[in-house]
Structure formats: C-alpha cells, structure tokens
Enzyme design. Sequence first.
Site, short mmCIF file in Angstrom:
data_model
loop_
_atom_site.label_atom_id
_atom_site.label_comp_id
_atom_site.label_asym_id
_atom_site.label_seq_id
_atom_site.Cartn_x
_atom_site.Cartn_y
_atom_site.Cartn_z
N ASP A 67 -1.42 61.30 15.73
CA ASP A 67 -1.66 60.45 14.53
C ASP A 67 -2.67 61.50 13.73
O ASP A 67 -3.43 62.43 14.25
CB ASP A 67 -2.21 59.18 14.51
CG ASP A 67 -3.30 59.11 15.95
OD1 ASP A 67 -3.82 60.12 16.19
OD2 ASP A 67 -3.34 57.90 16.45
N ASP A 136 -8.73 46.73 19.37
CA ASP A 136 -7.96 45.85 19.19
C ASP A 136 -6.50 45.89 19.82
O ASP A 136 -5.59 45.28 19.41
CB ASP A 136 -7.69 45.80 17.47
CG ASP A 136 -7.09 47.12 17.02
OD1 ASP A 136 -6.80 47.89 17.78
OD2 ASP A 136 -6.88 47.12 15.65
N HIS A 138 -4.70 48.66 19.82
CA HIS A 138 -3.63 49.55 19.18
C HIS A 138 -3.25 50.73 20.07
O HIS A 138 -4.17 51.26 20.70
CB HIS A 138 -4.10 50.22 17.91
CG HIS A 138 -5.15 50.99 17.74
ND1 HIS A 138 -6.28 50.70 16.85
CD2 HIS A 138 -5.67 51.96 18.49
CE1 HIS A 138 -7.44 51.60 16.84
NE2 HIS A 138 -6.92 52.63 17.96
N GLU A 143 -1.13 49.45 14.80
CA GLU A 143 -2.07 48.28 14.74
C GLU A 143 -1.65 47.03 15.30
O GLU A 143 -0.15 47.03 15.11
CB GLU A 143 -2.88 48.16 13.23
CG GLU A 143 -3.55 49.24 12.91
CD GLU A 143 -5.03 49.37 13.57
OE1 GLU A 143 -5.05 48.92 14.88
OE2 GLU A 143 -6.00 49.92 12.90
C1 F6R Z 1 -6.34 58.52 18.61
C2 F6R Z 1 -5.58 57.33 18.81
C3 F6R Z 1 -6.04 56.27 18.99
C4 F6R Z 1 -7.30 56.41 19.75
C5 F6R Z 1 -7.99 54.75 19.96
C6 F6R Z 1 -9.04 54.83 20.82
O1 F6R Z 1 -5.31 59.87 18.41
O2 F6R Z 1 -4.26 57.70 18.84
O3 F6R Z 1 -5.38 55.12 19.39
O4 F6R Z 1 -6.79 56.63 21.07
O5 F6R Z 1 -8.37 54.35 18.58
O6 F6R Z 1 -10.25 55.68 20.35
P1 F6R Z 1 -11.65 56.01 21.25
O7 F6R Z 1 -11.21 57.18 22.26
O8 F6R Z 1 -12.40 57.04 20.30
O9 F6R Z 1 -12.15 54.79 21.55
#
Ligand code: F6R
Length: 261
Positions: A67, A136, A138, A143
């Site tokens: 992403d 959450d 995701h 989301e």
């Molecule tokens: C980022 C991504 C998100 C993160 C998730 C956890 O490329 O795909 O799904 O893996 O938001 O983020 P952290 O690791 O910062 O807690």
Amino acid sequence: MEVIILPTAEEASEVAARLVARQVREKPQSVLGLATGSTPCKLYDLLARMHRDGDLDFSKTTSFNLDEYVGLDPVHPASYHHFMEKNLFSLINIPQGHIHIPDGLAADVPAHCTAYEKAIREAGGIDLQILGLGSDGHLGFNEPGSSLASRTRIKTLTERTRSDNARFFADCGEVPHHVITMGLGTIMESRMCLLLAFGEGKAHAVAQSVEGPVTASVPGSLLQFHPHAKVLLDAGAASLLARADYYRWVYKNKPEWQTDL
Ligand code: F6R
C-alpha cells in the site's frame, strides 16, 4: 493457519527472517509481498544484516508493496516509498526495476490499480506475502467492511487507523484520508502469508482474526481460509488467545520432519 507464539518481537522476527531467507534461497526469483509500519522493521533489519554478511542475495527477487498513501510524494518522510528505501531497499541488492510500490501520486488511480494487479500476475504471483495487522483488524489498508474479494484499489482510512499512524507524521491532521492498497482477494492469492503482530495493542485484533468468525468486519480473519498462512506473535499480541497454550505446545513439539524453521 499456523500460530507461532514467541516471548518477544525480536524472536518472532528472527523466525520470520529465516522463513523469508529460505524462500529467497530456494527460489532466487521469488516475488515478495512487503508491508510497512513498525511491525516488520526488525525483520527488515535482519534481512539486511544477512545480505551484508553475504548470506542472502536479492538480485533476482521482485517485490510488491501492499500500500501507499494517496497524495504523498515518494520522498515525503511518511511515505511508504521512503520507508522501504530507508528500511530495506537501500540496504540490500534488489534491482530498482524489480521494486513495485503503489504510486500515491498516480493521475489515474483506477488505471494504476489495474496495472498493479497486472504486474503482479505477470511476475507470476506473490510467493510470500509479509503482513502486519491493524489494531482494527485491517490487512494492508483493507479496513473493516472491505470486500473479501477486493483487488488493488483506493480505500478511505478509518479515523482509528489515521490516529494509529499519526506517529509517523508531524501532526494528526497531516495523515492522508486515502490510500491505494492491494485487495484482500489479491493478498489471498499469495502462495504463502506471514502475518506478524506484536504488543498488547494488537491482542484483540489477533484474537478476532485467529479465533473469531471469518468476517469482513475483521479482515485479518480471512487468513483462516488461506491454505498456507503463518501467524507470528509475541506474548503481548497473543495474550487474548483462548488456545495460546495449545499453539505453544504444538510449536515446541513439532515432529522433526516438520520443523522448517
Ligand atoms: C502497512 C500495512 C498495514 C500495517 C498495519 C500495522 O503496509 O499494510 O496493514 O501492517 O497498519 O501497522 P504497524 O506495524 O505500524 O502497527
């Protein structure tokens, strides 16, 4: 789904690094799916160290990131282009032409997303997808409520994710509302998924993803349908799992022929 619980994020990242290294050694042309955020930092550090020590060659590897924020210049310090360059790509020998990250500045976002999907297909599909988990639930930036069959597209972040990610920006108001993310359908086509989650802040999302019903309300739960998914957790992230003792026992007592780590 194999659930592996280790005492610390460092130990879990070491297992993840060994799995990625094995994938790249066994198939140098591997296509890796990559995540950003805090979770994979230690893993990338270990992979960079293996490369520096002459143990791991990425010269034939291809990568696709999950992403990117819409509207952020690749040189913006919070962009995922910048993150990847700083935390991995500048430290290994993957050729620039083999790196793919969604373009948050694309003039025609739908056309860019279609082309991203096509590029994944033409590369032969993703062999190993590294994933983090949102608080959450995701996956990528899919989301809660995302279609379980979704492909790469634009998504709107929830306020919870925007506030979780505000730490990477000068202030909360700067966090973009829109992102481009691989879809859940895209992620599910990867041959292997490696989900990493660390810390008590992820415990609820982990319990829902691993032991709850499969539902679009918790995108991580879709991995229960993946034929080859491993979930690597530290003690904090595993703290709300009802079957944590069972997962620990299984991991410690794997038959020798099954211990691939
Ligand atoms: C980022 C991504 C998100 C993160 C998730 C956890 O490329 O795909 O799904 O893996 O938001 O983020 P952290 O690791 O910062 O807690």
